[in-house]
Design a protein around this motif. Structure first.
Motif, mmCIF file in Angstrom:
data_model
loop_
_atom_site.group_PDB
_atom_site.id
_atom_site.type_symbol
_atom_site.label_atom_id
_atom_site.label_comp_id
_atom_site.label_asym_id
_atom_site.label_seq_id
_atom_site.Cartn_x
_atom_site.Cartn_y
_atom_site.Cartn_z
ATOM 1 N N ARG A 265 0.800 -1.256 0.191
ATOM 2 C CA ARG A 265 -0.088 -0.223 -0.003
ATOM 3 C C ARG A 265 1.140 1.013 0.050
ATOM 4 O O ARG A 265 1.871 1.416 1.094
ATOM 5 C CB ARG A 265 -0.382 0.222 1.428
ATOM 6 N N ILE A 266 0.455 2.144 -1.134
ATOM 7 C CA ILE A 266 1.418 3.599 -0.946
ATOM 8 C C ILE A 266 0.305 4.613 -1.298
ATOM 9 O O ILE A 266 -0.355 4.671 -1.721
ATOM 10 C CB ILE A 266 2.229 3.816 -2.656
ATOM 11 N N THR A 267 0.521 5.034 -0.337
ATOM 12 C CA THR A 267 -0.645 6.489 0.109
ATOM 13 C C THR A 267 -0.085 7.441 -1.258
ATOM 14 O O THR A 267 0.831 8.160 -0.451
ATOM 15 C CB THR A 267 -1.075 6.950 0.520
ATOM 16 N N VAL A 268 -0.909 7.763 -2.411
ATOM 17 C CA VAL A 268 0.396 8.664 -3.272
ATOM 18 C C VAL A 268 0.533 9.878 -3.519
ATOM 19 O O VAL A 268 0.999 10.664 -3.558
ATOM 20 C CB VAL A 268 -0.911 7.730 -4.926
ATOM 21 N N TRP A 269 -1.063 10.302 -2.475
ATOM 22 C CA TRP A 269 -1.076 11.604 -2.588
ATOM 23 C C TRP A 269 -0.225 12.362 -1.956
ATOM 24 O O TRP A 269 -0.547 13.551 -1.619
ATOM 25 C CB TRP A 269 -2.668 12.207 -2.076
ATOM 26 N N ARG A 270 0.367 11.509 -0.766
ATOM 27 C CA ARG A 270 1.290 11.815 -0.283
ATOM 28 C C ARG A 270 2.297 12.753 -0.682
ATOM 29 O O ARG A 270 3.350 13.449 0.100
ATOM 30 C CB ARG A 270 2.251 11.273 1.166
ATOM 31 N N ILE A 271 3.026 12.538 -2.482
ATOM 32 C CA ILE A 271 3.657 13.022 -2.422
ATOM 33 C C ILE A 271 3.885 14.758 -2.415
ATOM 34 O O ILE A 271 5.001 15.601 -2.302
ATOM 35 C CB ILE A 271 4.179 12.717 -4.385
ATOM 36 N N TRP A 272 2.522 15.184 -2.097
ATOM 37 C CA TRP A 272 2.662 16.723 -1.449
ATOM 38 C C TRP A 272 3.317 16.942 -0.500
ATOM 39 O O TRP A 272 3.615 18.283 -0.245
ATOM 40 C CB TRP A 272 1.374 17.243 -1.705
ATOM 41 N N ASP A 273 3.093 16.012 0.672
ATOM 42 C CA ASP A 273 3.841 16.589 1.572
ATOM 43 C C ASP A 273 5.488 16.594 1.582
ATOM 44 O O ASP A 273 6.216 17.430 2.366
ATOM 45 C CB ASP A 273 3.459 15.228 2.467
ATOM 46 N N LEU A 274 5.898 15.527 1.056
ATOM 47 C CA LEU A 274 7.329 15.473 0.545
ATOM 48 C C LEU A 274 7.601 16.724 0.275
ATOM 49 O O LEU A 274 8.717 17.503 0.063
ATOM 50 C CB LEU A 274 7.402 14.803 -0.702
ATOM 51 N N VAL A 275 6.936 17.103 -1.079
ATOM 52 C CA VAL A 275 7.327 18.515 -1.515
ATOM 53 C C VAL A 275 7.341 19.675 -0.576
ATOM 54 O O VAL A 275 7.865 20.163 -0.358
ATOM 55 C CB VAL A 275 6.193 19.403 -2.505
ATOM 56 N N LEU A 276 6.524 19.744 0.083
ATOM 57 C CA LEU A 276 6.100 20.445 1.527
ATOM 58 C C LEU A 276 7.466 20.632 2.771
ATOM 59 O O LEU A 276 7.576 21.769 2.660
ATOM 60 C CB LEU A 276 4.538 20.333 1.619
ATOM 61 N N ALA A 277 7.045 19.374 2.383
ATOM 62 C CA ALA A 277 8.827 18.925 3.851
ATOM 63 C C ALA A 277 9.933 19.704 3.126
ATOM 64 O O ALA A 277 10.359 19.990 4.079
ATOM 65 C CB ALA A 277 8.712 17.692 3.758
ATOM 66 N N ILE A 278 10.593 19.689 2.244
ATOM 67 C CA ILE A 278 11.509 19.761 1.066
ATOM 68 C C ILE A 278 11.411 21.636 0.905
ATOM 69 O O ILE A 278 12.220 22.008 1.731
ATOM 70 C CB ILE A 278 11.445 19.225 -0.646
ATOM 71 N N ILE A 279 10.474 22.427 0.523
ATOM 72 C CA ILE A 279 10.396 23.575 0.967
ATOM 73 C C ILE A 279 10.641 24.435 2.356
ATOM 74 O O ILE A 279 11.397 25.292 2.929
ATOM 75 C CB ILE A 279 8.445 24.415 0.474
ATOM 76 N N LEU A 280 10.233 23.600 3.603
ATOM 77 C CA LEU A 280 10.099 24.185 5.156
ATOM 78 C C LEU A 280 11.759 24.041 5.021
ATOM 79 O O LEU A 280 11.791 24.827 5.618
ATOM 80 C CB LEU A 280 9.200 23.060 5.435
ATOM 81 N N ILE A 281 11.832 22.985 4.460
ATOM 82 C CA ILE A 281 13.925 22.913 4.832
ATOM 83 C C ILE A 281 14.115 23.981 4.305
ATOM 84 O O ILE A 281 15.300 24.100 4.623
ATOM 85 C CB ILE A 281 14.105 21.600 4.638
ATOM 86 N N VAL A 282 14.603 24.101 2.628
ATOM 87 C CA VAL A 282 15.022 25.111 2.464
ATOM 88 C C VAL A 282 14.692 26.411 2.637
ATOM 89 O O VAL A 282 16.005 27.829 3.194
ATOM 90 C CB VAL A 282 14.295 25.120 0.839
ATOM 91 N N VAL A 283 13.253 26.684 2.971
ATOM 92 C CA VAL A 283 13.054 28.164 3.586
ATOM 93 C C VAL A 283 13.691 28.546 5.226
ATOM 94 O O VAL A 283 14.576 29.539 5.490
ATOM 95 C CB VAL A 283 11.477 28.492 3.713
ATOM 96 N N GLY A 284 13.466 27.904 5.572
ATOM 97 C CA GLY A 284 14.388 27.137 7.089
ATOM 98 C C GLY A 284 15.419 28.000 7.485
ATOM 99 O O GLY A 284 15.910 28.435 7.879
ATOM 100 N N ILE A 285 16.490 26.536 6.320
ATOM 101 C CA ILE A 285 17.528 27.044 6.428
ATOM 102 C C ILE A 285 18.177 28.616 5.785
ATOM 103 O O ILE A 285 18.892 29.065 6.262
ATOM 104 C CB ILE A 285 18.965 26.377 5.130
ATOM 105 N N ASN A 286 17.022 28.702 4.907
ATOM 106 C CA ASN A 286 17.592 30.295 4.239
ATOM 107 C C ASN A 286 17.638 31.189 5.443
ATOM 108 O O ASN A 286 18.262 32.298 5.372
ATOM 109 C CB ASN A 286 16.872 30.360 3.072
ATOM 110 N N MET A 287 16.758 31.113 5.745
ATOM 111 C CA MET A 287 16.018 32.262 7.118
ATOM 112 C C MET A 287 17.234 31.994 7.662
ATOM 113 O O MET A 287 17.198 33.393 8.778
ATOM 114 C CB MET A 287 14.963 31.744 7.901
#
Lengths: 326, 261
Positions: free
Chosen positions: B113-135
């Protein structure tokens, strides 16, 4: 290297089952200290099956049929004895073994409910690494025999029980197994559904030469498919041989059916035990030991105004029933 | 190669399944955005009262939240749905079919079983990391980025292994439906940097319950305050835990085939 498909010697399985008395106190006690009881599900069973045979594996509920099938398919380790299927020891679960056998259990689902069977079939193709052309050929053959095509596109949950069973069996056969273990493959199906599966299995066996070991509660399955049956009861092997010999060995009786030309008020108890037969209300049947058939028949003919008389073997269902109860 | 092809098949199958439940998918994505807002709000409340949390500034904490959500995505996309499937297959006996397929059963249990729409979460998480590090203004180098990725993967493997061990326990206890609730509870501790917790708890969180490995430590590597020897140790921890997990799984299968009826 042996030539038989399935070779079983002194196979045994003992389960440890937690045991407690009823009631609250016993429940609390057993939470801290469990008592176990040994249950001998299968005891020193031996048999061998040649390639291409269809063998009926019979016994009342709890006799050890499913346990034996699970050991032969490799799901269970036995507590004793040996088994060899196609040259493999099943419970080592070697991939080559798994690719050459199948286990179909009528009461368990292999297919996912939410997607059409076609998609599950493709997954199976990937799991068993079947090349496209081979897969298509097998599918075409199965479709020919089971008329799968109209069922393939619907989600499995929308199929009827009979339709689903057809798909379940086909899913188990896509990799062209040489040995089939079938545990109640017709359970819950109506008469026509049962007959179709039966017909399919016979034809599949004829075409592929696959070895089939099958359990069923429907005697019609067994009488239609199997020339040989193995009966176990309380984990012990009771009978292994031709289905036609069974009545001779276990229940050497014949049924004498008579139609009387006068009103049916004669007492037949002096000749043998009378048997009920709903299908043929005009006739009355008596069960007589095989070696007494001639004597009883001539007495009947002499004593009663007989219009018609028949002598037949008892239905195999009755014989097997008697075999269980011995 | 075979397993990659299999994974591709399973992925396709799961996409089909999630397409069948459209409303479910949309609601889940919305709910997820709401949670993110809630978590950011929580952080802003904390930083209205203090400058740093265990030596970590707001940007770094946002990045940590990103890593935390990365781990959460692993949970939500694979671990939760497969646990459900696993527990059900033990109960209804369809586990038998899984075991009789000529494919590693741990693989099938992990990816069926793979909850496919969680791919959005992945994108969101990466954005948070990049933004956070920049801040935060921390300086990242290609090397520290690589170590970060390695440690994040290793951390994910640690959590995955923990999961395998927890569900494998079902082979012994048969009824153990809350196996993953335990894991989730442990994981929630990883939302804040381990340095927030007192030393004794930090030891538990880092070593006995190795969740921190998956969240705080990769980020420390990205900030550059992790020595190379410790990096190697944490990667080693990932390898060892995977080894332990697959052995526990094997023992569980043996137990299953010895005891079930």
């Amino acid at each position: 290297m042996s030539t038989e498909s399935i070779f079983v010697e002194q196979l045994s399985k003992t389960y440890k089952v937690p045991e407690r008395e009823g009631g609250f106190g016993a429940a609390v006690r057993s939470f801290f200290k469990r008592k176990y009881k040994d249950v001998n599900a299968v005891q020193k069973v031996s048999f061998r099956i040649e390639p291409g045979e269809i063998v009926g594996f019979l016994g009342p509920n709890g006799a050890g049929k499913t346990t034996t099938l699970k050991m032969l398919s490799g799901l269970l380790h036995p507590t004793g004895g040996k088994a060899n299927v196609l040259g493999f020891t099943p419970w080592e679960l070697k991939p080559d073994y798994l690719r050459s056998m199948t286990l179909v259990m009528g009461q368990r689902n292999r297919l996912s409910w939410d997607i059409p069977a076609a998609d599950s079939f493709l997954l199976n193709q990937a799991i068993y690494r079947l090349p496209d052309n081979e897969y298509k050929k097998t599918y075409k053959e199965l479709d020919e025999l089971l008329e799968l095509e109209p069922l393939m596109k619907k989600p499995v949950r929308n199929l009827s029980l009979g339709e689903r069973m057809k798909c379940e069996i086909a899913a188990g056969l896509l990799h062209r197994p040489k040995v089939l273990f079938l545990d109640e493959p017709t359970i819950g199906l109506d008469i026509t559904g049962q007959a179709r599966i039966r017909e399919f299995l016979r034809e599949y066996n004829r075409r592929t030469g696959a070895t089939i070991l099958l359990t069923s509660h429907y005697m019609a399955d067994v009488t239609a498919l199997c020339e040989r049956i193995i009966i176990i009861h309380h984990g012990n092997l009771k009978y292994d041989g031709g289905i036609n010999d069974l009545s001779r060995r276990i229940a050497p009786f014949k049924l004498i059916g008579i139609r009387l030309s006068e009103a049916d008020s004669h007492d037949l108890s002096g000749y043998g035990s009378e048997v009920q037969n709903e299908e043929d209300a005009e006739k009355r049947y008596i069960r007589v030991r095989a070696d007494e058939v001639t004597r009883v028949t001539s007495r009947l003919l002499a004593d009663l105004p007989i219009h018609d008389i028949t002598i037949a073997d008892p239905p195999i269902e009755d014989v097997i029933e008697r075999a269980f109860n011995e | 190669m075979h397993y990659l092809k299999l994974l591709q098949n399973l992925l396709k199958l799961n996409i089909q399944m999630s397409l069948a439940y459209r409303a479910d998918t949309v609601v889940n994505i919305l709910l997820n955005l709401m949670w993110l807002g809630w978590e950011l709000l929580g952080l802003s409340i904390i930083f209205n009262n203090t400058e740093t949390l265990g030596g970590w500034g707001p940007g770094e904490l946002i990045a940590l939240l990103g890593v935390f959500r990365l781990v959460n995505t692993l949970m939500a996309a694979l671990i939760w749905p497969n646990t459900e499937k696993f527990n059900q297959s033990i109960r209804d006996g369809s586990m038998d079919y899984t075991l009789l397929q000529p494919v590693n059963s741990m693989f099938l249990t992990t990816f069926s079983r793979i909850t496919v729409w969680r791919i959005w979460d992945l994108v969101l998480a990466i954005i948070l990391i990049v933004v956070g590090i920049n801040m935060s203004g921390d300086i990242t180098t290609p090397l520290s980025t690589l170590t970060f990725i390695l440690l994040a993967v290793s951390g994910a493997i640690v959590i995955y292994s923990l999961w395998i061990v927890l569900i494998a326990l079902t082979f012994w206890f048969t009824k153990f439906d809350n196996n993953v609730t335990i894991l989730q509870a442990l994981l929630d501790a990883g939302r804040y940097p381990v340095t927030v917790y007192p030393v004794w708890l930090r030891i538990i969180v880092t070593f006995i319950i190795p969740i921190a490995v998956a969240t705080t430590i990769p980020l420390q590597a990205l900030r550059g305050d992790l020595e190379i020897s410790r990096v190697l140790i944490f990667i080693g921890v990932g390898i060892v835990s995977f080894w332990i997990a697959s052995n526990v799984w094997k023992a569980g299968l043996k137990r299953y085939s010895g005891a079930s009826s």
